[in-house]
Enzyme design. Structure first.
Site, PDB file in Angstrom:
ATOM      1  CE1 TYR A 185      -3.333   2.791   0.212  1.00  0.00           C
ATOM      2  CE2 TYR A 185      -2.717   3.107   2.511  1.00  0.00           C
ATOM      3  CZ  TYR A 185      -3.420   3.508   1.388  1.00  0.00           C
ATOM      4  OH  TYR A 185      -4.209   4.640   1.440  1.00  0.00           O
ATOM      5  CG  ASP A 221      -3.882   1.787  -3.671  1.00  0.00           C
ATOM      6  OD1 ASP A 221      -3.434   2.453  -4.624  1.00  0.00           O
ATOM      7  OD2 ASP A 221      -4.702   2.259  -2.847  1.00  0.00           O
ATOM      8  CG  HIS A 237      -9.293   0.724  -4.238  1.00  0.00           C
ATOM      9  ND1 HIS A 237      -8.144   1.025  -4.940  1.00  0.00           N
ATOM     10  CD2 HIS A 237      -9.341   1.612  -3.204  1.00  0.00           C
ATOM     11  CE1 HIS A 237      -7.517   2.039  -4.356  1.00  0.00           C
ATOM     12  NE2 HIS A 237      -8.227   2.409  -3.306  1.00  0.00           N
TER      13      HIS A 237
END
Length: 308
Positions: A137, A195, A298
């Site tokens: 992340y 991500d 998402h």
């Protein structure tokens, strides 16, 4: 081998919105999760089904947190913080287990306790290759000071969030190179999932003209993305399968009807070593049929990799 990456934007909220139904229907072999945002003692019972859980929650309450779900217990686990929660299916313990000490690239220590990165080794079986799988992340960042204006979406901070993200990018590029080479030396493929909070090209966001000076699409961020990918190092798997398509997008704001208009960004990725990338037979985004059916802001990015 079906592999998914999914920023769930809080696993407890995602559970209420249908995460478990998605997991059962799609039946992936491996799932990388980001923004789990939950302390180990508050993880919903049974939310991860019959998977082994490897979870790095970090030390920031209610923020970040990365995990990898696997059918089999990983052969090894590494994380920057030195400890990780590992659970077999049916277990509910909350103690963390130490992961082997590793060399952290210079500049990553300020991020080590934030729950941003974990990697696991999966042994090969039958025709499936041995692989190191990482869940990342990456910090969202902000605008450089000269692009900030009062009254914008966020109050000016003198470029502090921008500088912090750029520092992470520089350091993580070194760490990524080390992890990829270590996997190769051990006879494993390498797959980075997560991500990345960067849209690489104009194909990767709907309104690229209007976002030319937005965080996540700044020229220096896009140049960094180009620097970590190449036909010989790591390959953007979804883009390899869909070279000429716009998207498929993986993030849409909750606000302003962005999902209904498909005004989104492609910021969730599979980056694989070349031989693994060549095995991708299908790749795409699990975009729900309607905004009401969304599990997160998402959508999961799912790739099927053929056996050898």
């Amino acid at each position: 081998m079906r592999v998914a990456t999914f920023n769930v934007n809080g696993i407890r909220a995602a559970q209420r919105r249908g995460f478990q139904a998605w997991l059962a229907e799609r039946d992936p072999d491996v799932v990388a999760l980001q923004e789990v945002r939950c302390s180990p003692d508050k993880l919903p019972t049974g939310v991860f089904g019959e998977y082994h859980l490897t979870y790095e929650p970090g030390q920031l309450a209610g923020r970040n947190g990365v995990a990898v779900l696997t059918r089999r217990r990983p052969a090894a686990v590494r994380t920057w913080d030195g400890e990780v929660l590992m659970r077999a299916p049916g277990e509910e313990h909350t103690h963390r287990e130490p992961s082997p000490p590793g060399t952290m690239a210079r500049g990553l220590s300020p991020f080590a306790s934030e729950g941003r990165y974990v990697e696991v080794d999966i042994d090969g079986t039958g025709d499936q290759p041995a692989v190191t799988i990482a869940s990342l992340y990456l910090p969202k960042g902000g605008l450089p000071a000269h692009l900030q204006k009062p009254g914008g979406r966020e109050e000016p901070d003198g470029g502090a969030k921008y500088e912090r993200k750029m520092g992470f990018l520089a350091s993580f590029a070194r760490q990524l190179d080390r992890s990829r080479k270590a996997a190769k030396a051990a006879g494993r493929e390498f797959l980075l999932l997560g991500d990345l909070n960067v849209a690489h090209t104009r194909q990767d966001l709907t309104n690229w003209r209007g976002n030319a000076k937005s965080e996540g699409f700044l020229p220096e961020e896009r140049e960094w993305f180009s620097s970590i990918t190449s036909p010989r190092t790591l390959v953007d798997v979804v883009r390899r399968v869909h070279p000429d398509a716009d998207g498929p997008m993986s993030w849409w704001s909750w606000m302003g009807g962005a999902f209904d208009r498909d005004t989104g960004w492609r910021i969730d990725y599979h980056l694989a070593t070349p031989s693994l990338a060549k095995r991708a037979v299908t790749a795409g985004t699990d975009r729900p049929a309607s905004a009401d059916a969304r599990v997160s802001d998402h959508a999961a990015v799912v790739v099927d990799y053929a056996d050898a």
